[in-house]
Design a protein around this motif. Structure first.
Motif: not given
Length: 302
Positions: A234-235, A256-258, A224-226, A263-264
């Motif tokens: 990104r994919d 994710l954009l918001a 989750t932190d990569m 990602a976390k």
């Protein structure tokens, strides 16, 4: 003065005495047979490795650092392990630092004499602080550069860990934890880039990975932190979010954009149904541990 006894990594291996007369396939089978001993040797030292992981987790949780010190093959393995933590787990640069005898030039150019430089080893540990963890990596368990670095680090208040392939290492008495998988004599006498090097790679991979997991840098077994720094990653980030939450990729992309690409935070938002702001706050309150953040949001909702 009596010479120090040879470590097992430096002794001759009777099983490989005829390697220079073996057909290629037989030679490769012999190397493979010897290599298969390594995981078992590492398994034998997991209790010691567990102690080292707990020291690292405590240090990093408190804002301190982990330092690797090594020379030659051991130093290169340490540099590789430290570097990979940044993209894999989003670890901030400078939290796990690798020091190699001879400096960065030694990564691609042999600097065998650098391992004897105790002054350089002590200097490399000059920025170690109380509460840090210093990990010395040396197959023989007696490299002067590593010994001096660990002595200096301990004097500065750091916890010290030795990773070697020599259970009888003369350095071991001066460290807090000695992780010493006994990989025995090498196929080519003294060539510790082989079994001993493989053991060190396994030990450091396990050490750093377990430390990152304990610090909450994964959710389940997902990264989750990569750092999603290219199109492929990104994919992968979107696939991780979709797999972890069951949401479709379009929804994952929107959330994710918001979150500005976090990602976390997106993960906690999708699982809990909370706002992006609430998810971010819960993660901040729980030092980035997803399960704890979800429990906190559930408690707040009650």
């Amino acid at each position: 003065m009596d010479e120090a006894p040879l470590s097992r990594t430096e002794q001759r291996n009777p099983r490989s005495a005829a390697i220079d007369r073996m057909p290629t396939l037989d030679l490769l089978r012999l190397i493979n047979t010897e290599d298969r001993q390594v995981p078992d040797a590492v398994a034998d030292v997991l209790p010691e490795l567990s102690v080292a992981v707990d020291l690292a987790v405590a240090a990093l949780s408190a804002g301190c650092r982990v330092h690797y010190f090594g020379a030659g093959t051991s130093g290169r393995i340490a540099v590789l392990d430290a570097a990979e933590l940044i993209p894999t787990f989003g670890l901030e640069p400078g939290r796990v630092v690798a020091h190699i005898a001879g400096g960065s030039r030694s990564l691609t150019n042999p600097s065998e004499d650098a391992e004897d430089d105790e002054t350089a080893g002590a200097a490399a540990a000059g920025d170690v602080a109380a509460g840090d963890v210093a990990v010395g990596v040396t197959a023989s368990g007696r490299t002067p550069y590593v010994r001096a670095a660990l002595v200096t680090a301990r004097a500065r208040g750091a916890h010290t860990v030795l990773v070697s392939a020599n259970p009888a290492s003369p350095i071991a008495s001066g460290v807090d934890v000695h992780v010493a998988p006994d990989t025995g004599p090498e196929v080519v006498t003294g060539s510790t880039r082989m079994k001993a090097g493989t053991a060190q790679k396994l030990v450091l991979n396990a050490f750093s990975t377990a430390t990152m997991v304990r610090l909450g840098r994964t959710y389940s077994n997902l990264m989750t932190d990569m750092l999603a720094s290219n199109a492929k990653l990104r994919d992968r980030q979107l696939r991780i979010l979709s797999e972890a939450t069951g949401a479709d990729p379009a929804q994952c992309r929107q959330v994710l954009l918001a979150t500005g690409g976090d990602a976390k935070v997106a993960l906690v938002t999708l699982i809990s149904g909370a706002t992006v702001q609430a998810a971010g706050h819960a993660l901040a309150e729980t030092d980035g541990h997803v399960h704890q953040a979800l429990r906190l949001l559930d408690h707040q909702a009650d």
